[in-house]
Each structure stands twice: as structure tokens, then as C-alpha cells.
Design a protein around this motif. Structure first.
Motif, PDB file in Angstrom:
ATOM      1  N   HIS A 144       0.825  -1.208   0.000  1.00 33.80           N
ATOM      2  CA  HIS A 144       0.000   0.000   0.000  1.00 33.80           C
ATOM      3  C   HIS A 144       0.861   1.261   0.000  1.00 33.80           C
ATOM      4  O   HIS A 144       0.550   2.241  -0.672  1.00 33.80           O
ATOM      5  CB  HIS A 144      -0.921  -0.008   1.221  1.00 33.80           C
ATOM      6  CG  HIS A 144      -1.728   1.243   1.389  1.00 33.80           C
ATOM      7  ND1 HIS A 144      -2.718   1.616   0.503  1.00 33.80           N
ATOM      8  CD2 HIS A 144      -1.671   2.219   2.328  1.00 33.80           C
ATOM      9  CE1 HIS A 144      -3.250   2.764   0.900  1.00 33.80           C
ATOM     10  NE2 HIS A 144      -2.638   3.147   1.994  1.00 33.80           N
ATOM     11  N   ALA A 178       2.471  -2.314  -5.177  1.00 36.16           N
ATOM     12  CA  ALA A 178       1.418  -2.440  -6.178  1.00 36.16           C
ATOM     13  C   ALA A 178       0.094  -1.807  -5.778  1.00 36.16           C
ATOM     14  O   ALA A 178      -0.753  -1.545  -6.630  1.00 36.16           O
ATOM     15  CB  ALA A 178       1.190  -3.929  -6.483  1.00 36.16           C
ATOM     16  N   ALA A 179      -0.122  -1.571  -4.473  1.00 35.51           N
ATOM     17  CA  ALA A 179      -1.429  -1.071  -4.018  1.00 35.51           C
ATOM     18  C   ALA A 179      -1.470   0.446  -3.853  1.00 35.51           C
ATOM     19  O   ALA A 179      -2.443   0.975  -3.332  1.00 35.51           O
ATOM     20  CB  ALA A 179      -1.812  -1.738  -2.696  1.00 35.51           C
ATOM     21  N   SER A 204      -4.765   2.429  -4.513  1.00 30.94           N
ATOM     22  CA  SER A 204      -5.943   1.567  -4.398  1.00 30.94           C
ATOM     23  C   SER A 204      -6.728   1.915  -3.137  1.00 30.94           C
ATOM     24  O   SER A 204      -6.153   2.216  -2.091  1.00 30.94           O
ATOM     25  CB  SER A 204      -5.516   0.092  -4.341  1.00 30.94           C
ATOM     26  OG  SER A 204      -6.588  -0.743  -3.965  1.00 30.94           O
ATOM     27  N   THR A 214      -7.924  -3.113  -1.325  1.00 32.71           N
ATOM     28  CA  THR A 214      -6.963  -4.090  -1.836  1.00 32.71           C
ATOM     29  C   THR A 214      -7.095  -5.410  -1.090  1.00 32.71           C
ATOM     30  O   THR A 214      -7.176  -5.424   0.143  1.00 32.71           O
ATOM     31  CB  THR A 214      -5.519  -3.579  -1.678  1.00 32.71           C
ATOM     32  OG1 THR A 214      -5.359  -2.379  -2.423  1.00 32.71           O
ATOM     33  CG2 THR A 214      -4.522  -4.614  -2.168  1.00 32.71           C
ATOM     34  N   ASP A 248     -10.845  -3.364  -5.430  1.00 36.01           N
ATOM     35  CA  ASP A 248     -10.504  -2.862  -6.763  1.00 36.01           C
ATOM     36  C   ASP A 248      -9.176  -3.442  -7.239  1.00 36.01           C
ATOM     37  O   ASP A 248      -8.835  -3.353  -8.410  1.00 36.01           O
ATOM     38  CB  ASP A 248     -10.470  -1.329  -6.798  1.00 36.01           C
ATOM     39  CG  ASP A 248      -9.489  -0.722  -5.812  1.00 36.01           C
ATOM     40  OD1 ASP A 248      -8.328  -1.152  -5.766  1.00 36.01           O
ATOM     41  OD2 ASP A 248      -9.889   0.209  -5.080  1.00 36.01           O
ATOM     42  N   SER A 249      -8.410  -4.041  -6.311  1.00 34.73           N
ATOM     43  CA  SER A 249      -7.113  -4.629  -6.648  1.00 34.73           C
ATOM     44  C   SER A 249      -6.928  -5.954  -5.918  1.00 34.73           C
ATOM     45  O   SER A 249      -7.294  -6.073  -4.747  1.00 34.73           O
ATOM     46  CB  SER A 249      -5.970  -3.685  -6.262  1.00 34.73           C
ATOM     47  OG  SER A 249      -6.052  -2.462  -6.951  1.00 34.73           O
ATOM     48  N   ILE A 303      -3.755  -8.649  -5.199  1.00 39.80           N
ATOM     49  CA  ILE A 303      -2.305  -8.867  -5.320  1.00 39.80           C
ATOM     50  C   ILE A 303      -1.978 -10.306  -4.952  1.00 39.80           C
ATOM     51  O   ILE A 303      -2.387 -10.795  -3.891  1.00 39.80           O
ATOM     52  CB  ILE A 303      -1.522  -7.916  -4.386  1.00 39.80           C
ATOM     53  CG1 ILE A 303      -1.846  -6.457  -4.698  1.00 39.80           C
ATOM     54  CG2 ILE A 303      -0.015  -8.158  -4.526  1.00 39.80           C
ATOM     55  CD1 ILE A 303      -1.193  -5.478  -3.739  1.00 39.80           C
ATOM     56  N   PHE A 348     -12.015  -5.774 -10.838  1.00 38.21           N
ATOM     57  CA  PHE A 348     -10.768  -5.559 -10.102  1.00 38.21           C
ATOM     58  C   PHE A 348      -9.588  -5.849 -11.025  1.00 38.21           C
ATOM     59  O   PHE A 348      -9.728  -6.482 -12.065  1.00 38.21           O
ATOM     60  CB  PHE A 348     -10.702  -6.475  -8.874  1.00 38.21           C
ATOM     61  CG  PHE A 348     -10.743  -7.950  -9.207  1.00 38.21           C
ATOM     62  CD1 PHE A 348      -9.570  -8.678  -9.367  1.00 38.21           C
ATOM     63  CD2 PHE A 348     -11.958  -8.605  -9.376  1.00 38.21           C
ATOM     64  CE1 PHE A 348      -9.610 -10.022  -9.691  1.00 38.21           C
ATOM     65  CE2 PHE A 348     -12.003  -9.957  -9.704  1.00 38.21           C
ATOM     66  CZ  PHE A 348     -10.837 -10.668  -9.846  1.00 38.21           C
ATOM     67  N   ARG A 349      -8.441  -5.351 -10.620  1.00 39.64           N
ATOM     68  CA  ARG A 349      -7.215  -5.576 -11.391  1.00 39.64           C
ATOM     69  C   ARG A 349      -6.300  -6.511 -10.631  1.00 39.64           C
ATOM     70  O   ARG A 349      -6.165  -6.419  -9.402  1.00 39.64           O
ATOM     71  CB  ARG A 349      -6.485  -4.249 -11.641  1.00 39.64           C
ATOM     72  CG  ARG A 349      -7.243  -3.279 -12.535  1.00 39.64           C
ATOM     73  CD  ARG A 349      -6.420  -2.022 -12.761  1.00 39.64           C
ATOM     74  NE  ARG A 349      -5.137  -2.330 -13.398  1.00 39.64           N
ATOM     75  CZ  ARG A 349      -4.108  -1.477 -13.448  1.00 39.64           C
ATOM     76  NH1 ARG A 349      -4.206  -0.288 -12.895  1.00 39.64           N
ATOM     77  NH2 ARG A 349      -2.991  -1.822 -14.061  1.00 39.64           N
ATOM     78  N   HIS A 402      -2.531  -7.753  -9.686  1.00 39.42           N
ATOM     79  CA  HIS A 402      -1.185  -7.197  -9.599  1.00 39.42           C
ATOM     80  C   HIS A 402      -0.231  -8.276  -9.092  1.00 39.42           C
ATOM     81  O   HIS A 402      -0.599  -9.098  -8.250  1.00 39.42           O
ATOM     82  CB  HIS A 402      -1.137  -6.019  -8.614  1.00 39.42           C
ATOM     83  CG  HIS A 402      -2.004  -4.863  -8.985  1.00 39.42           C
ATOM     84  ND1 HIS A 402      -1.605  -3.883  -9.867  1.00 39.42           N
ATOM     85  CD2 HIS A 402      -3.266  -4.538  -8.599  1.00 39.42           C
ATOM     86  CE1 HIS A 402      -2.586  -2.994  -9.995  1.00 39.42           C
ATOM     87  NE2 HIS A 402      -3.593  -3.369  -9.239  1.00 39.42           N
TER      88      HIS A 402
END
Length: 385
Positions: free
Chosen positions: A200, A204-205, A208, A211, A322-323, A325, A358-359, A361
Motif C-alpha cells: 500500500h 502495487a497497491a 488503491s 486491496t 478494486d485490486s 495482489i 478488479f485488477r 497485480h
């Protein structure tokens, strides 16, 4: 009461200003005032206090957009505060010394025998810290504390390990014991929660709002960052998906229950099943056998990937992040499984209305994510106090 409220507000304002500078430096006083709604006078006072304490530095002046005036940019004095981040795992321990930006300035990674007891682990942690500090000529007065991330349920307020199946620990006052040994303040948390904190703040976050970080390796778990905060639950056990039951008639888990999710995914479980076919020493051998087309290995790995995708679907359905990982020893050592897991999620494992919501990562901090997160946890605790 009024003075108490005023003191509390001053402390909160200081934390807010310092947090903005940490994330957005170099930044001007005017920009901080605009973001926070504080008066320029209040921002200048806080910046002055933090500069006097040695945490901030002023950089060259730049012209403000559209104006002839110049504004001084505020940045971090990176070496002013250092912290020690530690990852404890069943088979290894990693230690790093971090600056204010979460950069690892020196580090060490050591094998940890699975049968090693608490006393020996504590002794070796103390010795490793001492060796790092001495070898790299670290100024001890700048070290504000130690942060530790480990698998299991942790009382992060008191720094105690409630229960860790992987380490074989139960009701261990880890922070207290390690402070006695080293003299430093100690913060303890679950490994995936500190990894999520690191992603975060540095990985990668960034940016976001919601996450979900999943870890697949020697254990299975997850951590959630909701609106910038780690979601903990009442016992700090939120995200312990490894011990959710997926088959009540399934394999026995080391926790004592049958059919836990992690019995279909962890390296230890995969090796245990593989050895029913032929002698296998490492997880690399299982992946090599899969690559060679051996049906038993194809079955084991494909089933593990299916259960990883199921875990992702369950988290997405519950928390609508939304993410997402992917982290842990399996994704780190075998990067190709990222694409296979994503394909499973895209095709049929994730509930259709949420596909594309969501994406995915990759963990950007890889094997040092827990160390970085633990060190940042220690710094956060220091500045809160």
C-alpha cells in the motif's frame, strides 16, 4: 478535558502532515495546507517542529505555477530514523534495516530449522541484528524499533503470538521477550498484514482504495487494505482464509481440522502428496514433473491453482476489492502461475458480475515485502507514540 482534546488534535495534525510528506515528498507547505485544510501557520509550525527534531529537510526553492514567488519544498531526512524489519517463517528468517522511505539499506537472510525452539530463534535474531548493525556501521541511536511479521494470529496491540501453526508457537509474548534481549521497542503483526501495508505504501497497491492481498506458499492467507487501513477484525485474524473448510471429509490439516483450504495449496501439502508417487524433495521437482507431462504432477498443480482461484473468488465476493495482489513463495518462485490463475478467474472461477471489477497485480516487493512492511510498522508505531 479541553486541554486533552487540544493535545490530541495537535498530535493528529502532526501525524497527518508527516504522513503526507512521507507519501508525496518533496512538497510545499502551501500544498500541504491545501490538502489538509489546515492554516498555513499551523502547517509551518508542524513542519518547523519536525525539522527541528531532524525528520525533515528543506530543499531548493521553486517558482509556484503562474506566480513569481518561490516556495520551499519539504522532504524527508532519510537517515534520521531507522528501523529493523524481520520476517519469521517456518524455514527461514530475513532481517533488514530500513530508512524513513522504507528502503532496505542492508539485509540478511538465514535458514531457520523447522524444529528450532523459541529460545534459539530469539538468540539468533539478536545475534543477526547485532551483526548487521556492526558490519554496516549503523548509528544505534537512530534505530527506533523492530517490526516482526510472522504467520499466524497475532495480538498486534500487545505484541504477542496467539497461535502460529507454522512456527509451533502458542501464547508467546514475543515483543516483550525480544525487547528484553535487544533493548528496542518491538511491534509484531501477521506477515500478510505487514506485506499488504508495504504494498500500500510502496508497491502495487499505491492509489488503491480496497486491496485484497493473498499469500500462497508455506501457508495460505490474505490481508485487506480498506480505505488505506489494514482491516483486522476483532482478534486481528481477518483474512485467515487458509483454515476455512472447503471439504469436511478432506485431508487433515496441521491445525487439527480436516479439509482446510491450505491442505490443497501449500508447498508442504503438495510435497506430502507427491511423495506418495515417488521420492520428491523440493517443490521445483513437482513443477518439473508437471512440465514433463507426468499426470500426477499435472493433477496436483492444476488442483492447487483451482483452489487459489476459488480463494480469490471468495474474497472478491465478500469484499469487492478494486485490486488483487498475488504474493507468497509459490507466485514468487514460479511467476508463470500468475497468468494461469488469472485465466481461471477470468473464465469461470470468479462470479460473472464481478469479473473485470478488479485488477490483478504481482507483488512489487517480492521476497522483501514482509521485511519492508514490518520495518514501516515499527516506524508508524514510533511516530504514533
Amino acid at each position: 478535558m479541553k486541554k486533552h482534546d487540544q493535545d490530541y488534535m495537535k498530535l493528529q495534525n502532526r501525524r497527518t502532515v508527516f504522513g503526507i510528506i512521507k507519501q508525496q515528498h518533496p512538497i510545499s507547505r502551501a500544498a500541504i495546507a491545501k490538502q489538509t485544510g489546515m492554516s498555513p501557520t499551523t502547517v509551518s509550525r508542524i513542519v518547523g517542529e519536525l525539522t527541528e527534531l531532524g525528520y525533515l529537510v528543506e530543499s531548493e526553492q521553486v517558482a509556484a505555477a503562474g506566480l513569481g514567488r518561490k516556495s520551499t519544498l519539504i522532504g524527508l531526512a532519510d537517515g534520521s530514523v531507522l528501523s529493523i524489519g524481520i520476517e519469521l517463517d517456518r524455514h527461514f528468517m530475513s532481517i533488514g534495516i530500513l530508512d524513513l522511505q522504507g528502503n532496505v539499506i542492508c539485509s540478511d537472510k538465514r535458514v531457520r530449522p523447522a524444529e528450532e525452539d523459541l529460545e534459539e530463534t530469539l538468540r539468533r535474531i539478536g545475534a543477526a541484528i547485532e551483526e548487521l548493525v556492526r558490519h554496516h556501521a549503523i548509528d544505534r541511536t537512530r534505530v527506533v524499533g523492530i517490526g516482526i511479521g510472522l504467520p499466524g494470529i497475532v495480538n498486534n496491540d500487545k505484541g504477542g503470538v496467539v497461535f502460529s501453526v507454522q512456527l509451533g508457537w502458542k501464547n508467546v509474548p514475543l515483543a516483550e521477550r525480544l525487547k528484553e534481549l535487544t533493548g528496542y521497542e518491538v511491534a509484531v503483526d501477521n506477515e500478510l498484514k505487514v506485506r499488504a501495508l508495504a504494498e500500500h505504501l510502496k508497491g502495487a497497491a499505491i492509489g488503491s482504495r480496497r486491496t485484497a492481498l493473498l499469500g500462497f506458499g508455506n501457508g495460505v492467507g490474505s490481508a485487506l487494505i480498506l480505505e488505506g487501513e489494514v482491516y483486522r477484525g476483532d482478534m486481528n485474524s481477518a483474512g485467515e482464509i487458509g483454515h476455512t473448510t472447503v471439504d469436511p471429509n478432506g485431508m487433515m490439516c496441521e491445525c487439527g481440522k480436516a479439509g482446510c483450504l491450505q491442505t490443497y495449496i501449500t508447498i508442504r501439502s503438495l510435497l506430502s502428496e507427491a511423495n506418495q508417487i515417488r521420492p520428491i524433495q523440493t517443490i521445483e521437482e513437482v513443477f518439473e514433473a508437471r512440465q514433463a507431462g507426468e499426470r500426477w504432477a499435472i493433477h496436483l498443480i492444476d488442483r492447487a491453482l483451482d483452489y487459489m482461484a476459488i480463494a480469490i473468488n471468495n474474497l472478491v465476493c465478500m469484499y469487492n476489492p478494486d485490486s488483487v495482489i498475488l504474493s507468497g513463495e509459490l507466485p514468487d518462485r514460479f511467476p508463470g502461475i500468475h497468468e494461469e490463475i488469472e485465466a481461471r478467474c477470468s473464465s469461470h472461477f470468479v462470479w460473472e458480475p464481478l469479473r473485470g471489477s478488479f485488477r490483478f497485480h504481482h507483488s512489487e516487493l517480492s521476497e522483501w515485502g514482509v521485511v519492508i512492511g514490518s520495518g514501516l510498522l515499527s516506524q508508524n508505531r514510533f511516530f504514533q507514540l
